[in-house]
Each structure stands twice: as structure tokens, then as C-alpha cells.
Design an enzyme around this catalytic site. Structure first.
Site, PDB file in Angstrom:
ATOM      1  N   ASP A   1      42.025  46.156  28.253  1.00 37.85           N
ATOM      2  CA  ASP A   1      43.104  45.460  28.946  1.00 37.85           C
ATOM      3  C   ASP A   1      43.048  45.884  30.411  1.00 37.85           C
ATOM      4  O   ASP A   1      43.246  47.065  30.732  1.00 37.85           O
ATOM      5  CB  ASP A   1      44.452  45.854  28.325  1.00 37.85           C
ATOM      6  CG  ASP A   1      45.639  45.189  29.010  1.00 37.85           C
ATOM      7  OD1 ASP A   1      45.453  44.515  30.039  1.00 37.85           O
ATOM      8  OD2 ASP A   1      46.769  45.365  28.513  1.00 37.85           O
TER       9      ASP A   1
ATOM     10  N   SER B   1      37.206  32.907  43.350  1.00 34.41           N
ATOM     11  CA  SER B   1      37.592  31.497  43.316  1.00 34.41           C
ATOM     12  C   SER B   1      37.460  30.938  44.723  1.00 34.41           C
ATOM     13  O   SER B   1      37.467  31.700  45.705  1.00 34.41           O
ATOM     14  CB  SER B   1      39.051  31.387  42.848  1.00 34.41           C
ATOM     15  OG  SER B   1      39.579  30.100  43.070  1.00 34.41           O
TER      16      SER B   1
ATOM     17  N   TYR C   1      48.452  33.373  43.505  1.00 36.44           N
ATOM     18  CA  TYR C   1      47.102  33.459  42.955  1.00 36.44           C
ATOM     19  C   TYR C   1      46.070  33.622  44.079  1.00 36.44           C
ATOM     20  O   TYR C   1      45.193  34.497  44.016  1.00 36.44           O
ATOM     21  CB  TYR C   1      46.806  32.205  42.134  1.00 36.44           C
ATOM     22  CG  TYR C   1      45.397  32.126  41.605  1.00 36.44           C
ATOM     23  CD1 TYR C   1      45.008  32.858  40.489  1.00 36.44           C
ATOM     24  CD2 TYR C   1      44.454  31.296  42.218  1.00 36.44           C
ATOM     25  CE1 TYR C   1      43.708  32.777  39.998  1.00 36.44           C
ATOM     26  CE2 TYR C   1      43.152  31.217  41.732  1.00 36.44           C
ATOM     27  CZ  TYR C   1      42.788  31.951  40.630  1.00 36.44           C
ATOM     28  OH  TYR C   1      41.499  31.871  40.154  1.00 36.44           O
TER      29      TYR C   1
ATOM     30  N   LYS D   1      43.370  36.659  44.946  1.00 33.05           N
ATOM     31  CA  LYS D   1      41.933  36.424  45.052  1.00 33.05           C
ATOM     32  C   LYS D   1      41.408  36.749  46.452  1.00 33.05           C
ATOM     33  O   LYS D   1      40.284  37.245  46.609  1.00 33.05           O
ATOM     34  CB  LYS D   1      41.606  34.980  44.670  1.00 33.05           C
ATOM     35  CG  LYS D   1      41.798  34.673  43.191  1.00 33.05           C
ATOM     36  CD  LYS D   1      40.872  35.502  42.313  1.00 33.05           C
ATOM     37  CE  LYS D   1      40.907  35.068  40.851  1.00 33.05           C
ATOM     38  NZ  LYS D   1      40.020  35.872  40.004  1.00 33.05           N
TER      39      LYS D   1
END
Length: 287
Positions: free
Chosen positions: A59, A138, A151, A155
Site C-alpha cells: 500500500d 501524466s 490531481y 503529478k
């Protein structure tokens, strides 16, 4: 000597496909996932094709879990040749409507998780004077996009983190760093991201932002069905790029995985597409 690779987030999508491709390429694969109850599909594939994949629990939000997994691999094999930081989660919601818990969660999974796993493997790689850390980021790590500010922020952080490590760890200890930057991926990733915007009544919890969000969704759906401009790739297509990066003796610092992703980031990357020139310049400035 056979190389081994630790991959995070292998229950579905890019991680799942990467585990299979790397095993077929001759790697010993440690396919990790947070919830081992989701391992059935991968386990079936391992059995059917006799793949050299071992599924382990990891995890990325739990240091103890990470240390246990890394210790297990290093005791068993004595090394980790490649770390593929793939685990992550999409999040499409406005900052105003995001709870403190959600803000911490999206940052923890997408950024701090990369830090934790990288920190755990670096000592062994440094001792061996070799290794390769590949971070799946990304286009959202290079270009901020509507409803993705949290998000994208995470990133962007991974991009800066990786660039900085590459500027001094690589030349000093022979450890390579790469960032693989997909556009959209045709898995449940986007659906899960958008699901975060739904309230308990199943309605889009976007308030005053609703008209903009509706336009955003319509655009995403339109791009998904367009043969010429779709940003969406399959998990396997992205995994194939990752495999090529891992096999490259002189891998790029960053690479986009499709023409759409390349075009999306062109204004930021056209003078230094793979990031090598910038890292070399940083080394000249500081070292």
C-alpha cells in the site's frame, strides 16, 4: 542475470498489463497491490501462461507496508533492478468542493506514495550503483487541466521530484530515472475520477460549476469516441512504452505515450522533448 522489477498498482490497467509484459520479456516481476482480494484476475493469468510473477501486498500510503515488501524482495533476490511507480488515482473535482480529507488523499496516493516507494528502494540501488526508477505521471504533470487541479498538482510534484533526483543521483550512483506521461487511459481510471464528484444522491456535486463541468464531460466523451483525436490508449499500449523505457540503456527522463499526449504538451516540451537538456543544464549550474 535476470532482472527483477517491483510494480505498484497491478490489480488493473497499466500496472496489470505491465506485470504481464515484463514477465513475458524475462523479468522476475513482483506485482504489488494494496488489496490482495483484487488479485484473482492477475493470478489466473499467471497460472494460464506460467508467468514469473509473484503477487505481494503493498500500500503506497503505508510506510510499513512498503518497507515490508521491499525487505521481502531484497532478502529473496538481493536487489531491485527496476521500480515502476504506477499506483495512482484520478480526481476530477473543484478545489472549492473538495474536502480536506480528499485533498490529502489525492496528494498521498499520487505524490507521497511515489516518494515513499522511491525512498525505500534507493539505498539498495545506490549500493549496487545501478537501478531504474520509472514513474508513471501524466500529461497532467505538465499541463494543468480543468477540474483536475489537485490531481495535476500532485503529478506536477512527481515531475519536479523526479527531475531533481535525476540531476544528482543519476550521475553519482548510476541510478536512472524516467517519467512516462500518458494522456487518457481507457480503463476505469477516468470513471473513478469523475465518480468523486457525485454526491450521496447520485447527483453531480458541482454547484455553480455545473455548466462548466457538463461541458468538460461532453468534451471528454467526444474525444473518447473520436478516432483521430482521442487521447485514450489501452493499458497495454502504455505498458508497451514502459517496457521499452525499461529496456533502454539510455532511457529518456520523460516520454509521452501517444501523438495526442505529445501535442498536448508541445508548448512546454518542444525545445527539450525528453528532458535531458534541462537536467544537464541544472547539473552545470549546481554541481
Amino acid at each position: 542475470m535476470k532482472k527483477n522489477i517491483l510494480i505498484t498498482g497491478t490489480s488493473t490497467g497499466v500496472g496489470f498489463e505491465s506485470a504481464i509484459l515484463f514477465a513475458k520479456e524475462g523479468f522476475k516481476v513482483y506485482a504489488s497491490m494494496r488489496n490482495l482480494e483484487k488479485s484473482n484476475t492477475l493470478q489466473q493469468k499467471i497460472t494460464e501462461e506460467n508467468l514469473n510473477i509473484e503477487i505481494i501486498q503493498l500500500d503506497v500510503t503505508d510506510n510499513n507496508s512498503i518497507e515490508k515488501a521491499v525487505d521481502y524482495i531484497t532478502v529473496k533476490d538481493g536487489k531491485i533492478d527496476v521500480l515502476l511507480n504506477n499506483a495512482g488515482a484520478g480526481f476530477a473535482k473543484t478545489l472549492e468542493q473538495s474536502s480536506e480529507e480528499e485533498i490529502k488523499w489525492v496528494t498521498d496516493v499520487n505524490y507521497f506514495g511515489v516518494i515513499r516507494t522511491t525512498k525505500a528502494v534507493l539505498p539498495k540501488m545506490r549500493e549496487a550503483n545501478t537501478g531504474h526508477v520509472i514513474n508513471v505521471t501524466s500529461v497532467g504533470g505538465l499541463v494543468g487541466q480543468p477540474f483536475n487541479e489537485l490531481y495535476c498538482g500532485a503529478k506536477f510534484a512527481v515531475e519536479g521530484f523526479t527531475e531533481a533526483l535525476a540531476s544528482y543521483v543519476s550521475p553519482s550512483f548510476g541510478i536512472k530515472f524516467s517519467m512516462v506521461e500518458p494522456g487518457g487511459i481507457a480503463t476505469s481510471f477516468m470513471e473513478n475520477a469523475v465518480a468523486k464528484t457525485v454526491n450521496n444522491n447520485g447527483e453531480m456535486a458541482t454547484g455553480d460549476y455545473a455548466p462548466i463541468f457538463q461541458k468538460y464531460l461532453e468534451g471528454a466523451q467526444s474525444r473518447a469516441t473520436s478516432e483521430n483525436t482521442s487521447p485514450y490508449q489501452t493499458g497495454k499500449e502504455v505498458a508497451e512504452i514502459i517496457l521499452e523505457v525499461a529496456k533502454n540503456e539510455n532511457p529518456p527522463l520523460r516520454i509521452r505515450t501517444s501523438e495526442w499526449a505529445e501535442n498536448m504538451c508541445n508548448l512546454k516540451t518542444k525545445s527539450d522533448p525528453d528532458g535531458t537538456q534541462l537536467v544537464n543544464q541544472v547539473k552545470e549550474y549546481f554541481l
